[in-house]
Design a protein around this motif. Sequence first.
Motif, mmCIF file in Angstrom:
data_model
loop_
_atom_site.group_PDB
_atom_site.id
_atom_site.type_symbol
_atom_site.label_atom_id
_atom_site.label_comp_id
_atom_site.label_asym_id
_atom_site.label_seq_id
_atom_site.Cartn_x
_atom_site.Cartn_y
_atom_site.Cartn_z
ATOM 1 N N ASN A 192 -1.528 8.155 7.227
ATOM 2 C CA ASN A 192 -2.326 7.667 6.097
ATOM 3 C C ASN A 192 -1.513 7.481 4.821
ATOM 4 O O ASN A 192 -2.077 7.127 3.786
ATOM 5 C CB ASN A 192 -3.485 8.633 5.828
ATOM 6 C CG ASN A 192 -4.480 8.671 6.967
ATOM 7 O OD1 ASN A 192 -4.972 7.635 7.404
ATOM 8 N ND2 ASN A 192 -4.760 9.875 7.459
ATOM 9 N N ARG A 193 -0.190 7.738 4.932
ATOM 10 C CA ARG A 193 0.717 7.567 3.794
ATOM 11 C C ARG A 193 0.231 8.354 2.578
ATOM 12 O O ARG A 193 0.149 7.861 1.461
ATOM 13 C CB ARG A 193 0.890 6.079 3.448
ATOM 14 C CG ARG A 193 1.378 5.235 4.621
ATOM 15 C CD ARG A 193 1.588 3.787 4.228
ATOM 16 N NE ARG A 193 2.724 3.637 3.319
ATOM 17 C CZ ARG A 193 3.990 3.603 3.695
ATOM 18 N NH1 ARG A 193 4.307 3.741 4.982
ATOM 19 N NH2 ARG A 193 4.964 3.460 2.820
ATOM 20 N N LEU A 194 -0.096 9.637 2.842
ATOM 21 C CA LEU A 194 -0.608 10.512 1.798
ATOM 22 C C LEU A 194 0.161 11.825 1.788
ATOM 23 O O LEU A 194 0.657 12.278 2.829
ATOM 24 C CB LEU A 194 -2.088 10.823 2.024
ATOM 25 C CG LEU A 194 -3.100 9.687 1.917
ATOM 26 C CD1 LEU A 194 -4.462 10.172 2.392
ATOM 27 C CD2 LEU A 194 -3.184 9.180 0.491
ATOM 28 N N PRO A 210 -1.362 9.211 -2.723
ATOM 29 C CA PRO A 210 -0.597 8.182 -2.004
ATOM 30 C C PRO A 210 0.904 8.340 -2.237
ATOM 31 O O PRO A 210 1.339 8.699 -3.331
ATOM 32 C CB PRO A 210 -1.119 6.873 -2.612
ATOM 33 C CG PRO A 210 -2.423 7.223 -3.242
ATOM 34 C CD PRO A 210 -2.318 8.634 -3.682
#
Length: 429
Positions: A56-58, A73
């Motif tokens: 989730n690119r978090l 993010p």
Amino acid sequence: MKAHVLRCAFKRPILASQTVGLRCAFKRPILVRFASQTAGDRERGQVISAKADIDNRLLTIQCSEGLPSYRLPFAYIWEQRNSGSRRRPADDRRAMGITPPTHVEVASNKRRVRVKWSTNETTELDVDWLNEHFVSEPNDFNCPFSNDVKRLELWESEYRSNVATFDFEKILEDDDHVIKLLFKLQSRGLVLIKGAKAQSGELKKLCRQLGPAKSTPYGELTKILSLYNSTSIGCTTKRFDLHSDFADLTYPSEWFFLHCIDQLSNPLEGGGWYCDGFAVAGHMKKEYPKLFDALSSTVTPFRDVGATPFIGGFDARSYWPLLCLHENGEMKRLVIGNHSRDDRFKAKNKSRLFGWYEAYSRFMQLATDHRFLINVRLEPGDIVVVHNARVLHGRPEYKQSEGELRCLEALHFDRDSVYSKLRAKMAGN
């Protein structure tokens, strides 16, 4: 010894253990004795874990009880790696296509998260920084001193005896004096400047310190004096009701400086009216809430049509409630101008007109009452500075003897240009 909690510009209580030097907006150190931080305080401000969610690119940060968890993010965290420097490289404004971090760790003091990138750069996220940016009420980054009425010093007629006064030459030479002026102008909305020469063009000298002036349909530097057959009521000797300047513009000026060049010999003539419109609005909201609602909810049309040598013909129009509010219901700005008000209300407002006229009449009765109104007579060389979004101004009718002239010059400034300069000065540039 009592422990005191200070609230800084970021609205967060500060607690520490030693005497420290803080730098306020005026760049002067303030010595403060802080209370000791307990083990419970330290535990509540700890980071329990931090891990990268690649799918989730978090980045997920779990904090101890009393603080929330965060899911940020990667792109946002990447941008913070240079947050300690005032400027970013020109080719590094907002890189969105970044790769995931190579390593994430919690510092040994459990107060900070370190994120390492493939470029060998590091982002460090402190617990206090997270709280400041994602928990506390956000700051008004457009203006270091927003129109939050809790920060303002509202005034009534007693302010006439102690209007804040500044020296013209010091403003031109001393950045600290400029900062003090703007802080006081923001809190009070009306200040005086003494010591300018009684000649045209003095106001233009202020642009070096305050930023570029705002052009108006009447020019950048506007002369105000009585002219035969003038179409502008400002350039007559007639009474000029309380108003805010350029209500007919969608983006009216935030402040204006009014410089007296020539004044009448009769000390009872030639004065100007000033009124803290926010103070009147606050009183009206408390004593006449329905009338306050009528002025804050009814959109009023304004229009000014004419021609000037500066721009030729113009037809300026705007639509404002007379009392403009923030989302929390507090005052944001006033837009009052009976001389430029158009009577062609939009159809959806027709049912409110009776209440609107009653409300407007009541507001002006309050604004011109001795409780709220002050009269300031400028002498040659004096300058009055007015927060156009808050303070109303006008004048009584005056008599001008043969051979005499009441001459003023006005210069307007936008919010952005002045605050841009102010931020630079506060940073020492």
